[in-house]
Design a protein around this motif. Structure first.
Motif, PDB file in Angstrom:
ATOM      1  N   MET A  13       0.846  -1.203   0.000  1.00  0.00           N
ATOM      2  CA  MET A  13       0.000   0.000   0.000  1.00  0.00           C
ATOM      3  C   MET A  13       0.878   1.249   0.000  1.00  0.00           C
ATOM      4  O   MET A  13       1.827   1.346   0.774  1.00  0.00           O
ATOM      5  N   THR A  14       0.574   2.178  -0.886  1.00  0.00           N
ATOM      6  CA  THR A  14       1.310   3.433  -0.986  1.00  0.00           C
ATOM      7  C   THR A  14       0.712   4.457  -0.031  1.00  0.00           C
ATOM      8  O   THR A  14      -0.465   4.796  -0.132  1.00  0.00           O
ATOM      9  N   ALA A  15       1.499   4.945   0.914  1.00  0.00           N
ATOM     10  CA  ALA A  15       1.009   5.912   1.895  1.00  0.00           C
ATOM     11  C   ALA A  15       0.847   7.280   1.249  1.00  0.00           C
ATOM     12  O   ALA A  15       1.700   7.715   0.471  1.00  0.00           O
ATOM     13  N   VAL A  16      -0.249   7.955   1.575  1.00  0.00           N
ATOM     14  CA  VAL A  16      -0.479   9.308   1.068  1.00  0.00           C
ATOM     15  C   VAL A  16      -1.075  10.170   2.165  1.00  0.00           C
ATOM     16  O   VAL A  16      -1.721   9.679   3.094  1.00  0.00           O
ATOM     17  N   HIS A  17      -0.859  11.476   2.027  1.00  0.00           N
ATOM     18  CA  HIS A  17      -1.494  12.447   2.911  1.00  0.00           C
ATOM     19  C   HIS A  17      -2.851  12.823   2.329  1.00  0.00           C
ATOM     20  O   HIS A  17      -2.996  12.996   1.108  1.00  0.00           O
ATOM     21  N   VAL A  18      -3.857  12.957   3.192  1.00  0.00           N
ATOM     22  CA  VAL A  18      -5.175  13.397   2.749  1.00  0.00           C
ATOM     23  C   VAL A  18      -5.673  14.524   3.637  1.00  0.00           C
ATOM     24  O   VAL A  18      -5.293  14.624   4.806  1.00  0.00           O
ATOM     25  N   GLU A  19      -6.515  15.353   3.058  1.00  0.00           N
ATOM     26  CA  GLU A  19      -7.290  16.345   3.800  1.00  0.00           C
ATOM     27  C   GLU A  19      -8.746  15.891   3.779  1.00  0.00           C
ATOM     28  O   GLU A  19      -9.235  15.400   2.754  1.00  0.00           O
ATOM     29  N   GLU A  20      -9.435  16.047   4.902  1.00  0.00           N
ATOM     30  CA  GLU A  20     -10.807  15.565   5.022  1.00  0.00           C
ATOM     31  C   GLU A  20     -11.724  16.660   5.537  1.00  0.00           C
ATOM     32  O   GLU A  20     -11.313  17.528   6.297  1.00  0.00           O
ATOM     33  N   ALA A  21     -12.987  16.582   5.138  1.00  0.00           N
ATOM     34  CA  ALA A  21     -14.016  17.459   5.674  1.00  0.00           C
ATOM     35  C   ALA A  21     -15.353  16.751   5.553  1.00  0.00           C
ATOM     36  O   ALA A  21     -15.613  16.050   4.577  1.00  0.00           O
ATOM     37  N   GLY A  22     -16.208  16.935   6.555  1.00  0.00           N
ATOM     38  CA  GLY A  22     -17.514  16.301   6.541  1.00  0.00           C
ATOM     39  C   GLY A  22     -17.450  14.888   7.082  1.00  0.00           C
ATOM     40  O   GLY A  22     -16.452  14.189   6.925  1.00  0.00           O
ATOM     41  N   THR A  23     -18.542  14.470   7.702  1.00  0.00           N
ATOM     42  CA  THR A  23     -18.608  13.122   8.275  1.00  0.00           C
ATOM     43  C   THR A  23     -19.786  12.320   7.763  1.00  0.00           C
ATOM     44  O   THR A  23     -19.822  11.100   7.941  1.00  0.00           O
ATOM     45  N   ASP A  24     -20.743  12.978   7.160  1.00  0.00           N
ATOM     46  CA  ASP A  24     -21.951  12.307   6.684  1.00  0.00           C
ATOM     47  C   ASP A  24     -22.049  12.407   5.162  1.00  0.00           C
ATOM     48  O   ASP A  24     -21.377  13.208   4.528  1.00  0.00           O
ATOM     49  N   GLY A  25     -22.929  11.593   4.617  1.00  0.00           N
ATOM     50  CA  GLY A  25     -23.166  11.629   3.189  1.00  0.00           C
ATOM     51  C   GLY A  25     -22.199  10.755   2.427  1.00  0.00           C
ATOM     52  O   GLY A  25     -21.332  10.088   3.003  1.00  0.00           O
ATOM     53  N   PRO A  26     -22.319  10.745   1.112  1.00  0.00           N
ATOM     54  CA  PRO A  26     -21.458   9.895   0.288  1.00  0.00           C
ATOM     55  C   PRO A  26     -20.002  10.320   0.358  1.00  0.00           C
ATOM     56  O   PRO A  26     -19.685  11.488   0.585  1.00  0.00           O
ATOM     57  N   LEU A  27     -19.107   9.368   0.159  1.00  0.00           N
ATOM     58  CA  LEU A  27     -17.664   9.634   0.162  1.00  0.00           C
ATOM     59  C   LEU A  27     -17.240  10.129  -1.209  1.00  0.00           C
ATOM     60  O   LEU A  27     -17.518   9.500  -2.228  1.00  0.00           O
ATOM     61  N   LEU A  28     -16.554  11.270  -1.238  1.00  0.00           N
ATOM     62  CA  LEU A  28     -16.053  11.856  -2.475  1.00  0.00           C
ATOM     63  C   LEU A  28     -14.539  11.954  -2.372  1.00  0.00           C
ATOM     64  O   LEU A  28     -14.005  12.728  -1.570  1.00  0.00           O
ATOM     65  N   LEU A  29     -13.837  11.172  -3.178  1.00  0.00           N
ATOM     66  CA  LEU A  29     -12.373  11.218  -3.224  1.00  0.00           C
ATOM     67  C   LEU A  29     -11.949  12.172  -4.334  1.00  0.00           C
ATOM     68  O   LEU A  29     -12.335  11.992  -5.496  1.00  0.00           O
ATOM     69  N   CYS A  30     -11.128  13.159  -4.000  1.00  0.00           N
ATOM     70  CA  CYS A  30     -10.712  14.190  -4.948  1.00  0.00           C
ATOM     71  C   CYS A  30      -9.254  13.986  -5.338  1.00  0.00           C
ATOM     72  O   CYS A  30      -8.373  13.957  -4.472  1.00  0.00           O
ATOM     73  N   LEU A  31      -9.004  13.886  -6.642  1.00  0.00           N
ATOM     74  CA  LEU A  31      -7.673  13.661  -7.197  1.00  0.00           C
ATOM     75  C   LEU A  31      -7.256  14.893  -7.993  1.00  0.00           C
ATOM     76  O   LEU A  31      -7.896  15.258  -8.980  1.00  0.00           O
ATOM     77  N   HIS A  32      -6.169  15.513  -7.575  1.00  0.00           N
ATOM     78  CA  HIS A  32      -5.754  16.798  -8.140  1.00  0.00           C
ATOM     79  C   HIS A  32      -5.036  16.656  -9.477  1.00  0.00           C
ATOM     80  O   HIS A  32      -4.682  15.559  -9.908  1.00  0.00           O
TER      81      HIS A  32
END
Length: 256
Positions: free
Chosen positions: A1-20
């Protein structure tokens, strides 16, 4: 598994993964982290070798970046909606082909089928690693950053884009990304994507352009195509209100 840093916001609703995009980081999704968190769980990554993510142990190709994104999704649950901007959209498509069960839907913003669709584009992309090595991150960002937004963009946004790029790009990660983009021609595999997709493009995008987004939308089986007015290549940053509204509309449709 490749480790990455993520920023998160929100706890409810569908999961949206954002790729820059190829010259950016999770910081590019500040408007989505702030604007969508009330209804969506937003996770934005620094791709391997970018920003606050460590350099990968071995060289990554497009499959490698897609698999790293798959690892992020698995760490949160069974599937995610995936928002990819430019190069991030290329990764998202490959992710949807390689790991279809992990991708509930796609949002492809100011993206393309890859730079491998034309030799001139591929050659230009391959040359970028040497350009970064010669100039260094700050001068590289000052040369490339301003063209990513439209001529309508305020100076503060231009400065933000340049600062984000300068803090995000370095070798070898950027070189791996540029080589992956140069070798990418997704046209033969677009028909294999089963996830529903929203394709978004700024009307003033001069980097990939409207036609590249139209190609994606036309080749995908289940797609909608939207033009965001008064936006360049970074519609999600230049017109975040309009962009976020389309993302929420898309998520409402595909989750109900």
């Amino acid at each position: 598994m490749t480790a990455v840093h993520v920023e998160e916001a929100g706890t409810d609703g569908p999961l949206l993964l954002c790729l820059h995009g190829i010259g950016s980081s999770s910081a590019a999704f500040a408007p989505q982290l702030a604007g969508l968190a009330g209804q969506v769980r937003v996770v934005a990554w620094d791709a391997p070798g970018y920003g606050r993510s460590p350099d990968p142990d071995t060289p990554l190709d497009l499959d490698g970046f897609a698999d790293a994104a798959a690892d992020v999704i698995r760490s949160y649950g069974s599937s995610a909606h995936v928002l990819g901007v430019s190069w991030g959209g290329v990764i998202a498509v490959r992710l949807a082909v390689r790991h279809p069960r992990l991708v509930a839907s796609l949002v492809l913003a100011d993206s393309s089928a890859g730079s491998g669709t034309e030799e001139a584009k591929a050659a230009g992309m391959r040359a970028r690693a040497d350009e970064l090595a010669a100039l260094g991150p700050r001068a590289f960002a000052e040369r490339r950053g301003p063209r990513l937004v439209s001529d309508l963009a305020p100076a503060a946004l231009v400065e933000q884009v340049v600062d984000t790029m300068a803090g995000a790009v370095r070798l070898p990660g950027y070189g791996y990304a540029a080589a992956a983009m140069a070798g990418a021609d997704l046209r033969p595999e677009l028909a294999a994507v089963t996830a529903p997709a929203l394709v978004v493009c700024g009307d003033r995008d001069t980097v990939t352009g409207v036609e590249a987004s139209q190609l994606l939308a036309g080749a995908l089986h289940r797609s909608a195509f939207v033009i965001v007015k008064d936006a360049g290549h970074l519609a999600n940053q230049e017109q975040p209100g309009r962009f976020n509204a389309w993302v929420l509309s898309h998520l409402h449709i595909v989750t109900h």
